[in-house]
Design an enzyme around this catalytic site. Structure first.
Site, PDB file in Angstrom:
ATOM      1  N   LYS A  28      38.176  36.501  26.453  1.00  0.00           N
ATOM      2  CA  LYS A  28      38.147  35.153  27.018  1.00  0.00           C
ATOM      3  C   LYS A  28      37.090  34.295  26.307  1.00  0.00           C
ATOM      4  CE  LYS A  28      40.056  36.922  31.279  1.00  0.00           C
ATOM      5  NZ  LYS A  28      39.827  37.570  32.578  1.00  0.00           N
ATOM      6  N   GLN A  78      34.511  38.165  36.493  1.00  0.00           N
ATOM      7  CA  GLN A  78      35.502  39.190  36.158  1.00  0.00           C
ATOM      8  C   GLN A  78      35.632  40.179  37.310  1.00  0.00           C
ATOM      9  OE1 GLN A  78      37.407  39.231  33.254  1.00  0.00           O
ATOM     10  NE2 GLN A  78      38.499  40.908  34.257  1.00  0.00           N
ATOM     11  N   ASP A  90      39.435  29.940  37.324  1.00  0.00           N
ATOM     12  CA  ASP A  90      40.274  31.136  37.436  1.00  0.00           C
ATOM     13  C   ASP A  90      41.073  31.108  38.749  1.00  0.00           C
ATOM     14  OD1 ASP A  90      41.160  33.526  36.326  1.00  0.00           O
ATOM     15  OD2 ASP A  90      39.627  34.745  37.305  1.00  0.00           O
TER      16      ASP A  90
END
Ligand code: NAP
Length: 277
Positions: free
Chosen positions: A49, A93, A116
């Protein structure tokens, strides 16, 4: 359906927007990635990412917290990033180590930086059709369908899986595009018969080759979000491809769209925060 190609197009467009932001404000948009512990897959995902960010001219800010971190440690780190004007988007994450209350950590992300799409606020925005950030994998799936002019309105979409990051938001996004949506899960009976009625099938189960080719209606569009050991999807690709009008491969289908959507949503977050139209 070539997710790699469409993702590249998304990233190219995002790169142009980054240049515009830099030109107008002098600011380079920045995504913060927070990794708690050192799970090898998570290390790879966060690295990928960050690389993608940098490849389109954005900055990334890497935060690594020890495996022994408490919920308070993670929440305070995320809160600090949330109030830092140099950070435009935050990616925490997952999964976090078991002692961390992941929900509490996610909820520390301000909705405007939740690129996200993991917070309650983002989910509500998506469900109510308000501007916000959708969960990246389902949003990427919709973008891939759009790139191939897949008709969604009035179609019967069957989503297999109901996780908070994939199945549920997928159903919400398809509903907002006027599909008739059926959500299936581990307690669903007669799954194959339900899938056989679908114009659009989204597989988000997490079991290799689970969806059988002969479940698929001739001409259906099959989106395989699964990513299982050995780079295998949730759909038994070859027999399904014989019946489907369009289908995503694994790898190279939904996966690249997820990262591209994360990056694109970070650019949008930066534009909104910096007042760049
Ligand atoms: P998850 O949280 O484990 O959810 C799996 C879902 O599948 C659950 O809702 C579960 O039902 C359902 N399920 C399990 N067995 C079933 C069965 N026999 N019949 C019908 N439904 C069944 O997984 P996830 O996070 O949503 O991920 C799903 C897959 O997508 C995984 O392969 C994952 O690696 C992949 N993924 C890919 C990306 C990407 O970028 N490509 C991103 C995220 C995830 P219950 O709710 O009843 O348990």
């Amino acid at each position: 359906m070539d997710g790699k190609r469409v993702a590249k197009e998304l990233l190219d467009a995002a790169a142009t927007r980054v240049q515009t932001i830099k030109g107008k404000t002098g600011v380079t948009p920045c995504l913060a990635t927070v990794l708690v512990g050192a799970d090898p897959a998570s290390v790879t995902y966060t690295q990928m990412k960050r690389k993608r960010c940098e490849s389109i001219g954005m900055q990334s800010h890497k935060v690594e917290l020890p495996q022994t971190s408490t919920t308070e440690d993670v929440v305070s780190c995320v809160t600090e990033l949330g109030s830092d004007p140099a950070i435009n988007g935050i990616l925490l994450q997952h999964p976090s180590p078991p002692q961390v209350d992941e929900r509490a950590a996610f909820e520390a992300i301000p909705v405007v930086k939740d690129v996200d799409g993991v917070t309650f606020g983002s989910f509500a925005h998506m469900w109510f059709g308000e501007a916000g950030f959708a969960s990246c994998t389902p949003e990427g799936i919709v973008r891939l369908m759009d790139a191939y002019d897949v008709e969604i309105e009035s179609k019967h979409a069957v989503v297999i899986g109901r996780s908070a990051i994939l199945g549920k938001p997928m159903a919400g996004l398809l509903l907002s595009r006027n599909a008739t949506v059926t959500i299936c899960h581990s307690r669903t009976q007669n799954l194959s018969e339900i899938v056989a009625q679908a114009d659009i099938v989204v597989a988000a189960v997490g079991r290799a080759n689970f969806v059988q080719g002969d479940w698929i209606k001739h001409g259906a569009v099959v989106m395989d979000a699964g990513y299982n050991e050995g780079n295998v999807g949730d759909v038994d690709f070859e027999p399904a491809a014989e019946r489907a009008s369009m289908i995503t491969p694994v790898p190279g289908g939904v996966g690249p769209m997820t990262i591209a959507t994360l990056i694109e949503q970070t650019v949008t977050a930066a534009e909104r925060q910096l007042g760049v139209a």
